[in-house]
Enzyme design. Structure first.
Site, PDB file in Angstrom:
ATOM      1  N   GLU A  33       0.067  13.328 -11.665  1.00  0.00           N
ATOM      2  CA  GLU A  33       0.198  11.881 -11.528  1.00  0.00           C
ATOM      3  C   GLU A  33       1.397  11.504 -10.661  1.00  0.00           C
ATOM      4  OE1 GLU A  33      -1.879   9.709 -12.145  1.00  0.00           O
ATOM      5  OE2 GLU A  33      -3.272  10.811 -13.397  1.00  0.00           O
ATOM      6  N   TYR A 116       1.835   2.551 -14.855  1.00  0.00           N
ATOM      7  CA  TYR A 116       0.613   3.265 -14.531  1.00  0.00           C
ATOM      8  C   TYR A 116       0.647   4.707 -15.037  1.00  0.00           C
ATOM      9  CZ  TYR A 116      -2.525   6.372 -12.316  1.00  0.00           C
ATOM     10  OH  TYR A 116      -3.430   7.368 -12.152  1.00  0.00           O
ATOM     11  N   ASP A 134      -3.784   1.086 -11.424  1.00  0.00           N
ATOM     12  CA  ASP A 134      -3.340   1.549 -10.103  1.00  0.00           C
ATOM     13  C   ASP A 134      -4.077   0.740  -9.030  1.00  0.00           C
ATOM     14  OD1 ASP A 134      -5.888   2.503 -10.340  1.00  0.00           O
ATOM     15  OD2 ASP A 134      -5.496   4.308  -9.204  1.00  0.00           O
TER      16      ASP A 134
END
Length: 348
Positions: A33, A116, A134
DNA sequence: AAAACGGGGGT
DNA sequence: ACCCCAGTTTT
């Protein structure tokens, strides 16, 4: 049929096979991520695999040096991500026994982890029912519900987070969030979305009104600033003069050939000579300009000239900077694409 | 609320 | 050339 059902049915038939989907290890999800922040999937794949091979667990990464970590990040951009990830992993080892906490709020406290990323890790690795908003989600939901507010505004993101949360299923919230990524990547793409094959087209208000191509609404772009630089390839005894950039700001902590910003249109060679003398206390003989290279990114434009230099008198004292062979320099975390070009030039 | 922060790939 | 990406931090 609900939105979630339609989306998940499509996802289980069409999910992308991505390296970080091999298992649900929270550390690996975390790494992926962070790498994926403002970075394309295709660009991340290779870096991710190399990273996991070298730093397979939080404990291994926590023991690594920042310089080595930056080296593994070299070329990916936004280098503070690598620093924050290292700091965060050290924090996890010190405070949580090397296990990423399951609570989204605790994950959110880690450096480099925003709303996020906290939602993504919590939902994917721990099956928590938390939204992860996102760029894909902003685009998809602004089309689904025909939202014409600027998606860069905080209020818009909050509104969409609320909508998303309302539509999340109780089971498989991680798959739901990942399904939105894949939908945004393959179907609900920025330009000319493929509505004809979209599993949610029957629910999409933007599609019904035929305004999907006008959404989402983004802020007006700003004019880039031109920054002119001269870079020196200063050679002595087979080694080049390199220096480390400041710990904060642009390309923080990265190594580079010395550069100088040209303001007011001075001659680059004279300016570079003066700065090398000022910074390193020695005189150099600046040679002919080698070539011209322009690099552009979102808000700045660099216009760089390269010069080859000979180091002259041996009396002065070098105040900062080090001498490195090209091989040594290549193995340090170095700044920006212009130095990739400079390396190629120096090697030729 | 806005600016800063990289690099690469798609069109 | 221009767009914009699995955003976060700093100002």
């Amino acid at each position: 049929m609900t939105l979630a059902t339609q989306l998940l049915d499509w996802y289980y038939e069409n999910a992308r096979d991505l390296p970080w989907r091999q298992d649900k290890d929270a550390y690996k999800i975390w790494v992926s991520e962070i790498m994926l922040q403002q970075t394309r999937v295709e660009a991340v794949k290779g870096y991710y695999q190399r990273w996991i091979d070298r730093f397979p667990t939080p404990a291994v990464l926590a023991e690594a040096s920042e310089q080595e970590v930056l080296q593994y990040w070299q070329g990916l951009g936004y280098y503070s991500r690598a620093r924050n990830l290292l700091a965060g992993v050290r924090e996890v080892c010190a405070a949580y026994g090397g296990e990423v906490p399951e609570d989204e709020q605790l994950i959110r406290q880690l450096p480099g982890v925003g709303d996020y990323t906290a939602g993504a890790i919590a939902s994917i690795a721990y099956n928590r029912r938390v939204p992860a908003v996102d760029g894909n989600v902003l685009r998809i939901f602004s089309r689904l519900f025909c939202l014409e507010s600027d998606i860069s505004k905080q209020a818009t993101k909050r509104e969409i987070a609320g909508l998303l949360h309302r539509h999340m299923p109780d089971s498989s919230p991680g798959d739901f969030n990942q399904a939105l990524m894949d939908l945004g990547s393959m179907i609900c793409i920025p330009r000319r979305p493929r509505c004809q094959v979209c599993p949610l087209s029957n629910l999409c208000e933007g599609y019904a009104r035929e305004v999907q191509d006008t959404l989402p609404v983004r802020p007006a772009k700003k004019e880039p600033v031109l920054v002119q630089l001269a870079a020196g390839l200063v050679l002595q005894d087979g080694k080049y003069l390199v220096r480390q950039r400041p710990a904060k700001g642009l390309l923080a902590g990265m190594w580079e050939f010395p550069t100088v910003e040209l303001t007011g249109g001075q001659a680059a060679d004279r300016c570079l000579t003066a700065v090398l003398w000022h910074e390193f206390g020695q005189e150099v003989d600046v040679g002919e300009e080698q070539f011209h290279y322009i690099h552009i990114f979102s808000h700045r434009k660099w216009d760089i000239s390269f010069f080859s230099c000979q180091w002259l008198s041996g009396n002065g004292v070098m105040k900062e900077g080090q001498w490195r062979s090209l091989t040594e320099f290549s193995n340090m975390p170095w700044a920006g694409p212009h130095h990739k070009v400079a390396l190629a030039l120096a090697e030729s």
